[in-house]
Scaffold this active site. Structure first.
Site, PDB file in Angstrom:
ATOM      1  N   HIS A 250       0.885  -1.172   0.000  1.00 20.78           N
ATOM      2  CA  HIS A 250       0.000   0.000   0.000  1.00 20.78           C
ATOM      3  C   HIS A 250       0.923   1.223   0.000  1.00 20.78           C
ATOM      4  O   HIS A 250       1.994   1.191   0.616  1.00 20.78           O
ATOM      5  CB  HIS A 250      -0.833   0.100   1.278  1.00 20.78           C
ATOM      6  CG  HIS A 250      -1.730  -1.065   1.556  1.00 20.78           C
ATOM      7  ND1 HIS A 250      -1.288  -2.196   2.179  1.00 20.78           N
ATOM      8  CD2 HIS A 250      -3.052  -1.240   1.347  1.00 20.78           C
ATOM      9  CE1 HIS A 250      -2.299  -3.034   2.325  1.00 20.78           C
ATOM     10  NE2 HIS A 250      -3.391  -2.479   1.829  1.00 20.78           N
TER      11      HIS A 250
ATOM     12  N   ASP B  22       2.313   2.003   3.344  1.00 26.45           N
ATOM     13  CA  ASP B  22       3.227   1.039   3.985  1.00 26.45           C
ATOM     14  C   ASP B  22       4.672   1.484   3.832  1.00 26.45           C
ATOM     15  O   ASP B  22       5.496   1.284   4.718  1.00 26.45           O
ATOM     16  CB  ASP B  22       3.175  -0.343   3.303  1.00 26.45           C
ATOM     17  CG  ASP B  22       1.821  -0.982   3.308  1.00 26.45           C
ATOM     18  OD1 ASP B  22       0.985  -0.587   4.130  1.00 26.45           O
ATOM     19  OD2 ASP B  22       1.605  -1.902   2.482  1.00 26.45           O
TER      20      ASP B  22
ATOM     21  N   HIS C 115     -10.996 -14.065   3.562  1.00 25.17           N
ATOM     22  CA  HIS C 115     -12.180 -13.265   3.235  1.00 25.17           C
ATOM     23  C   HIS C 115     -13.318 -14.173   2.776  1.00 25.17           C
ATOM     24  O   HIS C 115     -14.487 -13.909   3.072  1.00 25.17           O
ATOM     25  CB  HIS C 115     -11.872 -12.255   2.131  1.00 25.17           C
ATOM     26  CG  HIS C 115     -10.872 -11.197   2.527  1.00 25.17           C
ATOM     27  ND1 HIS C 115     -10.504 -10.186   1.678  1.00 25.17           N
ATOM     28  CD2 HIS C 115     -10.176 -11.010   3.668  1.00 25.17           C
ATOM     29  CE1 HIS C 115      -9.617  -9.401   2.283  1.00 25.17           C
ATOM     30  NE2 HIS C 115      -9.398  -9.890   3.497  1.00 25.17           N
TER      31      HIS C 115
HETATM   32  C1  XUL Z   1      -7.523  -6.570   4.281  1.00 26.38           C
HETATM   33  C2  XUL Z   1      -6.738  -6.974   3.131  1.00 26.38           C
HETATM   34  C3  XUL Z   1      -5.888  -5.917   2.515  1.00 26.38           C
HETATM   35  C4  XUL Z   1      -5.814  -5.985   1.025  1.00 26.38           C
HETATM   36  C5  XUL Z   1      -5.072  -4.847   0.394  1.00 26.38           C
HETATM   37  O1  XUL Z   1      -8.256  -7.595   4.842  1.00 26.38           O
HETATM   38  O2  XUL Z   1      -6.744  -8.112   2.732  1.00 26.38           O
HETATM   39  O3  XUL Z   1      -4.631  -5.976   3.077  1.00 26.38           O
HETATM   40  O4  XUL Z   1      -5.204  -7.164   0.609  1.00 26.38           O
HETATM   41  O5  XUL Z   1      -5.564  -3.617   0.760  1.00 26.38           O
HETATM   42 CO    CO Z   2      -5.774  -9.076   1.179  1.00 27.35          CO
END
Ligand code: XUL
Ligand code: CO
Length: 444
Positions: A101, A104, A271
């Site tokens: 990111h 980061d 997720h």
């Molecule tokens: C959050 C996540 C993030 C994304 C990138 O759960 O997975 O780190 O991968 O923003």
């Molecule tokens: Co992620």
């Protein structure tokens, strides 16, 4: 050049019987399978945020991690040190990609202009290191969730200023991703969602999210960024409801707003399970839509309701995941990014290496089992047979659109014997186990 990990050797492949924690047991990077080295099938990537920023803080306790770059106190010195550490880390593990990111890699200034200048200095440093290294950028992204300004979201914030700030931040993140030759750019919803519908204009927020993504597509075209745009679905956390809930929801959103041509999915194992799906389900959905772009490789803990981001160690899961990847034709502008962090108690630097080694070995073995499953076509044959009633007779007429309800009624009304095959789930599960064992036994 300073060595950040002087006690860690270059990690080599020692084979399946090795018990050396600093060696690969299943991942032999240059082993050629189907005309391609294993490393290019798997395209492993280090997630900058977890490995170089996570320090083991949790809601109940302070950081635990011992990290060599913490000897630097100046934020810029620390940022530069982390880049050197990243390259040393990747080179020792033989990992050829990383993801980050914007926030980061560099500290923030007082204004966005100042922040962008600071960011440029770190990007220059990364470019410098890339000149003499095989390490490349898999994807970049913008952090649109940590800063307090994003408390109500970024593209879906109720504040137009916040929308503008997020737009400018993504503009810059696209520019640096292009500059570093990133293969992709990820949009994870971050705080794009809601806590309560009592204060939320759901339709307006979704419209704004679409406006934002369209501007991103247009800007990428304008600057000639050819990387793959990826949506990373997640159903909850940090918001109670995230708009990019799962593949099906995000795909419906993209279709509704005419954005589907520009995006694929970055599927994260943890997720998927938070959405009440298996990892394989999300990968399968993305695959059948022709939208499987990349993977955030980790695993969750099914007893916990949040994103634990653990390193993958479950061969069963990685087999089913790689099965979907192989069936999708493999990765093009995507790979296996370890969006995973060591546990708070695994606070030593060596644990960062061990976490990646187990993840790489688990995916390498999963790939090999999946490859054998695909090569032998055992699941395909079974599934083809299972639906064979649609190959002829009335089944074929259904598929070809030659019958309607009345004709089907006439066909079935007086039929005494209705044919239904067994699903044989238990047989298939034992077959999968046999393939895992067979693959391991046959490994050289
Ligand atoms: C959050 C996540 C993030 C994304 C990138 O759960 O997975 O780190 O991968 O923003
Ligand atoms: Co992620």
């Amino acid at each position: 050049m300073s060595e950040f990990f002087p006690n860690i050797p270059k990690i080599e492949y020692e084979g399946k019987l090795s018990t050396n924690p600093f060696a690969f047991k299943f991942y032999n990077p240059n082993e050629v399978i189907d005309g391609k080295p294993l490393k290019d099938h798997l395209k492993f990537s280090v997630a900058f945020w977890h490995t170089f920023l996570n320090e083991g803080r949790d809601p109940f306790g302070d950081p635990t991690a011992e990290r060599p770059w913490n000897k630097y106190t100046d934020p810029m010195d620390k940022a530069i040190a982390r880049v050197d550490a990243l390259f040393e880390f990747c080179e020792k593990l033989g990992i050829e990609y990383f993801c980050f990111h914007d926030r980061d890699i560099a500290p923030e200034g007082k204004t966005l202009r100042e922040t962008n200048k600071i960011l440029d200095r770190v990007v220059e440093k990364i470019k410098e290191r890339m000149k003499t290294s095989n390490v490349k950028l898999l994807w970049g992204t913008a952090n649109l969730f940590s800063h307090p300004r994003y408390m109500h979201g970024a593209a879906t914030s109720c504040s137009a200023d916040v929308f503008a700030y997020a737009a400018a931040q993504v503009k810059k993140a696209l520019e640096i991703t292009k500059e570093l030759n990133g293969e992709g750019y990820v949009f994870w919803g971050g705080r794009e969602g809601y806590e309560t519908l009592l204060n939320t204009d759901l339709k307006f927020e979704l419209d704004n999210l679409a406006r934002f993504l369209r501007m991103a597509v247009e800007y990428a075209k304008k600057i000639g960024f050819n990387g793959q745009f990826l949506i990373e679905p997640k159903p909850k956390e940090p918001t109670k409801h995230q708009y990019d809930f799962d593949v099906a929801t995000a795909y419906a959103f993209l279709k509704t707003y005419g954005l589907d041509d520009y995006f694929k999915f970055n599927i994260e194992a943890n997720h998927a399970t938070l959405a009440g799906h298996t990892f394989q389900h999300e990968l399968r959905m993305a695959r059948i839509l022709g939208k499987l772009g990349s993977i955030d490789a980790n695993q969750g803990d099914l007893l916990l309701g949040w994103d634990t981001d653990q390193f993958p160690s479950n061969v069963y899961e990685t087999t089913l995941a790689m099965y979907e990847v192989i069936k999708a034709g493999g990765f093009t502008k995507g790979g296996l990014n370890f969006d995973a962090k060591v546990r708070r108690g695994s606070y030593k630097v060596e644990d960062l290496f061990i976490g990646h080694i187990v993840g790489m070995d688990t995916f390498a073995l999963g790939f090999k089992v999946a490859y054998n499953l695909v090569k032998d076509g055992v699941l395909d044959k079974f599934i083809e047979e299972r639906y064979s009633s649609f190959k002829e007779g009335v089944g074929r007429e259904i598929v070809e659109g030659k019958v309607d309800f009345e004709k089907l009624e006439a066909y079935i009304l007086d039929k005494e014997k209705i044919e239904v095959p067994s699903g044989k789930q238990e047989y298939l599960e034992s077959l999968l186990n046999s393939y895992i064992v067979k693959t391991i036994v046959e490994l050289k």
